[in-house]
Scaffold this motif. Structure first.
Motif, mmCIF file in Angstrom:
data_model
loop_
_atom_site.group_PDB
_atom_site.id
_atom_site.type_symbol
_atom_site.label_atom_id
_atom_site.label_comp_id
_atom_site.label_asym_id
_atom_site.label_seq_id
_atom_site.Cartn_x
_atom_site.Cartn_y
_atom_site.Cartn_z
ATOM 1 N N THR A 155 9.699 3.160 -5.914
ATOM 2 C CA THR A 155 9.472 2.608 -7.249
ATOM 3 C C THR A 155 8.098 1.958 -7.277
ATOM 4 N N ARG A 156 7.115 2.707 -7.737
ATOM 5 C CA ARG A 156 5.738 2.192 -7.783
ATOM 6 C C ARG A 156 5.513 1.441 -9.092
ATOM 7 N N VAL A 157 5.062 0.211 -8.968
ATOM 8 C CA VAL A 157 4.766 -0.610 -10.136
ATOM 9 C C VAL A 157 3.303 -0.412 -10.516
ATOM 10 N N THR A 158 3.058 -0.076 -11.776
ATOM 11 C CA THR A 158 1.693 0.222 -12.225
ATOM 12 C C THR A 158 1.190 -0.711 -13.323
ATOM 13 N N GLY A 159 2.075 -1.524 -13.888
ATOM 14 C CA GLY A 159 1.646 -2.405 -14.976
ATOM 15 C C GLY A 159 2.268 -3.783 -14.869
ATOM 16 N N LEU A 160 1.497 -4.799 -15.246
ATOM 17 C CA LEU A 160 1.980 -6.177 -15.253
ATOM 18 C C LEU A 160 1.525 -6.857 -16.533
ATOM 19 N N THR A 161 2.473 -7.354 -17.292
ATOM 20 C CA THR A 161 2.184 -8.166 -18.466
ATOM 21 C C THR A 161 2.675 -9.576 -18.174
ATOM 22 N N GLU A 162 1.738 -10.511 -18.076
ATOM 23 C CA GLU A 162 2.112 -11.885 -17.760
ATOM 24 C C GLU A 162 2.614 -12.600 -19.003
ATOM 25 N N GLY A 163 3.501 -13.553 -18.798
ATOM 26 C CA GLY A 163 4.031 -14.315 -19.914
ATOM 27 C C GLY A 163 5.261 -15.085 -19.491
ATOM 28 N N ASP A 164 6.062 -15.423 -20.443
ATOM 29 C CA ASP A 164 7.298 -16.159 -20.170
ATOM 30 C C ASP A 164 8.414 -15.521 -20.990
ATOM 31 N N PRO A 165 9.036 -14.425 -20.515
ATOM 32 C CA PRO A 165 8.959 -13.892 -19.150
ATOM 33 C C PRO A 165 7.806 -12.914 -18.941
ATOM 34 N N CYS A 166 7.679 -12.461 -17.679
ATOM 35 C CA CYS A 166 6.723 -11.411 -17.331
ATOM 36 C C CYS A 166 7.409 -10.049 -17.420
ATOM 37 N N ARG A 167 6.583 -9.012 -17.571
ATOM 38 C CA ARG A 167 7.127 -7.649 -17.599
ATOM 39 C C ARG A 167 6.322 -6.750 -16.669
ATOM 40 N N LEU A 168 7.046 -6.023 -15.828
ATOM 41 C CA LEU A 168 6.458 -5.026 -14.946
ATOM 42 C C LEU A 168 6.818 -3.643 -15.455
ATOM 43 N N THR A 169 5.896 -2.692 -15.301
ATOM 44 C CA THR A 169 6.138 -1.313 -15.703
ATOM 45 C C THR A 169 5.968 -0.419 -14.486
ATOM 46 N N THR A 170 6.903 0.501 -14.284
ATOM 47 C CA THR A 170 6.811 1.425 -13.158
ATOM 48 C C THR A 170 6.132 2.720 -13.602
ATOM 49 N N GLU A 171 5.759 3.543 -12.634
ATOM 50 C CA GLU A 171 5.079 4.800 -12.972
ATOM 51 C C GLU A 171 5.996 5.746 -13.728
ATOM 52 N N ASP A 172 7.311 5.517 -13.663
ATOM 53 C CA ASP A 172 8.263 6.329 -14.420
ATOM 54 C C ASP A 172 8.550 5.756 -15.801
ATOM 55 N N GLY A 173 7.887 4.641 -16.151
ATOM 56 C CA GLY A 173 8.030 4.077 -17.481
ATOM 57 C C GLY A 173 9.120 3.041 -17.647
ATOM 58 N N HIS A 174 9.806 2.673 -16.562
ATOM 59 C CA HIS A 174 10.845 1.653 -16.661
ATOM 60 C C HIS A 174 10.224 0.259 -16.634
ATOM 61 N N GLN A 175 10.931 -0.692 -17.260
ATOM 62 C CA GLN A 175 10.432 -2.062 -17.322
ATOM 63 C C GLN A 175 11.362 -3.011 -16.572
ATOM 64 N N VAL A 176 10.731 -3.981 -15.894
ATOM 65 C CA VAL A 176 11.460 -5.052 -15.238
ATOM 66 C C VAL A 176 11.005 -6.359 -15.882
ATOM 67 N N THR A 177 11.942 -7.067 -16.455
ATOM 68 C CA THR A 177 11.652 -8.359 -17.072
ATOM 69 C C THR A 177 12.070 -9.452 -16.103
ATOM 70 N N ALA A 178 11.156 -10.361 -15.792
ATOM 71 C CA ALA A 178 11.437 -11.402 -14.802
ATOM 72 C C ALA A 178 10.733 -12.691 -15.193
ATOM 73 N N GLY A 179 11.381 -13.802 -14.881
ATOM 74 C CA GLY A 179 10.772 -15.090 -15.153
ATOM 75 C C GLY A 179 9.538 -15.328 -14.312
ATOM 76 N N GLN A 180 9.545 -14.808 -13.082
ATOM 77 C CA GLN A 180 8.414 -14.963 -12.171
ATOM 78 C C GLN A 180 8.199 -13.671 -11.396
ATOM 79 N N VAL A 181 6.945 -13.397 -11.028
ATOM 80 C CA VAL A 181 6.579 -12.180 -10.302
ATOM 81 C C VAL A 181 5.770 -12.562 -9.076
ATOM 82 N N VAL A 182 6.106 -11.956 -7.945
ATOM 83 C CA VAL A 182 5.349 -12.121 -6.710
ATOM 84 C C VAL A 182 4.733 -10.769 -6.345
ATOM 85 N N VAL A 183 3.409 -10.729 -6.214
ATOM 86 C CA VAL A 183 2.695 -9.513 -5.810
ATOM 87 C C VAL A 183 2.459 -9.604 -4.302
#
Length: 520
Positions: free
Chosen positions: A194-222
């Motif tokens: 699961t390769r993550v290709t996008g990060l939108t910071e905020g409250d919450p944050c959103r990650l986007t994978t190369e397959d187009g799925h989104q992960v919504t999380a309160g905090q993100v660790v790279v």
């Protein structure tokens, strides 16, 4: 294949196939990411780990796996640049990571060949003895039980060495796979492939994978070893080096009885591990080089020759390579991703000491994400620009090297060399008009042609014949001969390009330049 990968097969974890949510999303399944995810899960957070390939399979699966607070010659440098208090915080936090590994191993009953051994930094040169005496004094003042000695278990004389007792070595894959099993049992989730290709910071944050799925999380660790998201331009403060590793059995009576390192001869690092038939497996690391610039086949030959000269190995059974990111001011970067970050964090720059650095990152980031601040948090804070400026010479040297590759490689690359000159099983960058192609000829003669421009920031890649990979000399991205990303910071494959054998030097097939997958 590395010995660690060969002797610790892992269960697979499914890729992410739908949008999901979590309290914390950890991007990267190496030691830093897994240690962080495990600590957070124990702290009651809902955690999801997103790994582009396989957990504990990247740098962590190819490490030397020393667990020590003695990091070559760092303490005298820290005493001068960070003051005695900074050196003490570094020593205390790194030794705490050593003890954390021992605690967790005992708590979970992990069979990871954990052994307590002394660690040595040594020299064979009289001219370096004074520097090692100063290092021993600085390490001792920082709180480590360090001493200067001229006696080691090595099978050759040394001019001097720094020794620190009660350090450790272990099987990194077995340790980390046990953490994965425990965090999953506690409700954590792990998604491989699961390769993550996008990060939108905020409250919450959103990650986007190369397959187009989104992960919504309160905090993100790279925690991708080299950051794939770099809002603070950390790539300007990180340089990458790659090292070769050879291993082979030795009689138990030939075990030098410790972990050893020297910067001499392109670096030599020595340790052993439990091996077959009552023997020990000798592991020797060295021949450091920048990805895309080294001559790995010759390096392996030199490293093997050195190993056979000094140790009674019965044969070299394993060869592999590892990659590390060095911060320009010596200290790892662990903390908020950039000056304006509130919910995004990073862990990188372990400079070859990722076993303690990654475990330390897990504890430090867990404290920060749960509202605490350990006394050494500021030491590792990535926002420490004043510290980076104080280390201006290595910073400028790194930038000059990147600029040289970005411009110079375009002027000197291959020229009108014919594709027909590329032998089966090898690759080369060839010029096509004003641009370049990365061309690999498979053993069966089939050509695999790619854009030669790294998809991170556009430097030209180079072929690593020992590992059959394309590597970027600027920031260390690595690609397969099919263009797929093997190692970041790039997270987009090299673009495929058609090429006839007669095209090199003809100008045919050129396309307009574009950042990422275009030509120059």
């Amino acid at each position: 294949m590395s010995y660690w990968m060969e002797t610790a097969p892992a269960d697979t974890h499914p890729p992410l196939t739908a949008d999901t949510e979590a309290d914390v999303a950890v991007v990267g399944g190496g030691v830093a990411g897994l240690a962080t995810a495990w600590e957070l899960t124990r702290a009651g957070r809902r955690v999801v780990v997103l790994e582009a390939q396989r957990v504990a399979g990247g740098t962590t699966g190819h490490t030397t796996a020393k667990v020590t607070a003695l990091h070559n010659q760092v303490y005298d440098h820290l005493r001068r640049t960070r003051g005695p208090a900074g050196a003490r915080m570094y020593a205390h936090s790194q030794q705490a990571a050593v003890e954390r590994v021992a605690e967790v191993t005992a708590e979970l009953g992990i069979d990871c060949d954990l052994e307590r051994r002394p660690a040595y930094t040594y020299t064979t040169r009289d001219s370096q003895v004074a520097a090692l005496r100063a290092e021993a004094e600085a390490a001792r003042d920082a709180g480590l039980a360090a001493e200067f000695t001229t006696t080691t278990g090595l099978p050759f004389p040394v001019a001097g060495a720094v020794r620190v007792d009660h350090q450790a070595q272990f099987h990194p894959r077995r340790y980390l796979l046990a953490l994965v099993a425990d965090l999953v049992a506690r409700g954590g989730r792990v998604h491989e492939g699961t390769r993550v290709t996008g990060l939108t910071e905020g409250d919450p944050c959103r990650l986007t994978t190369e397959d187009g799925h989104q992960v919504t999380a309160g905090q993100v660790v790279v925690a991708t070893h080299y950051p794939v998201f770099d809002r603070a331009l950390l790539f300007t403060r990180l340089s990458v080096h790659r090292e070769l590793v050879v291993a082979g059995p030795i009689p138990e009576t030939a075990d030098p009885g410790g972990m050893f390192i020297t910067s001499e001869d392109g670096k030599r690092s020595v340790r052993t591990a439990p091996g077959p038939d009552g023997r020990r497996l000798l592991i020797v690391t060295g021949e450091s080089f920048t990805p895309g610039t080294g001559h790995a086949p010759e390096g392996f030959r030199r490293l093997e020759a050195w190993t056979r000269e000094h140790f009674p190995v019965t044969g070299i059974t394993h060869r592999w390579a590892a990659q590390d990111a060095d911060p320009t001011d010596t200290v790892p970067l662990i903390g908020p991703l950039h000056p304006g970050a509130r919910n995004t964090y990073v862990a990188t720059g372990f400079a070859g000491w990722g076993m303690t650095g990654g475990v330390l990152a897990g504890r430090l980031l867990t404290a920060l994400l749960t509202g605490e601040e350990p006394p050494w948090a500021r030491l590792y804070d990535p926002r420490r620009m004043r510290s980076a400026l104080r280390e201006l010479p290595p910073f400028l040297k790194h930038q000059a090297g990147v600029a040289q590759h970005f411009v110079g490689d375009r002027l000197s690359a291959a020229g009108p060399r014919a594709v027909a000159d590329i032998a089966p099983g090898t690759g080369a960058v060839v010029r096509v008009g004003a641009g370049h192609r990365a061309v690999y000829r498979a053993p069966d003669g089939t050509l695999h042609t790619l854009s030669a421009r790294c998809t991170h920031l556009g430097c030209l890649v180079s072929f690593n014949a020992a590992e059959t990979t394309w590597e970027c000399p600027c920031h260390g991205s690595r690609f397969g001969t099919d263009g797929r990303v093997l190692q970041g910071p790039a997270n987009t494959p090299l673009a495929r390009r058609d090429l006839d054998e007669g095209e090199a030097g003809s100008g045919a097939g050129e396309e307009p330049a574009a950042r990422g997958d275009g030509e120059d």
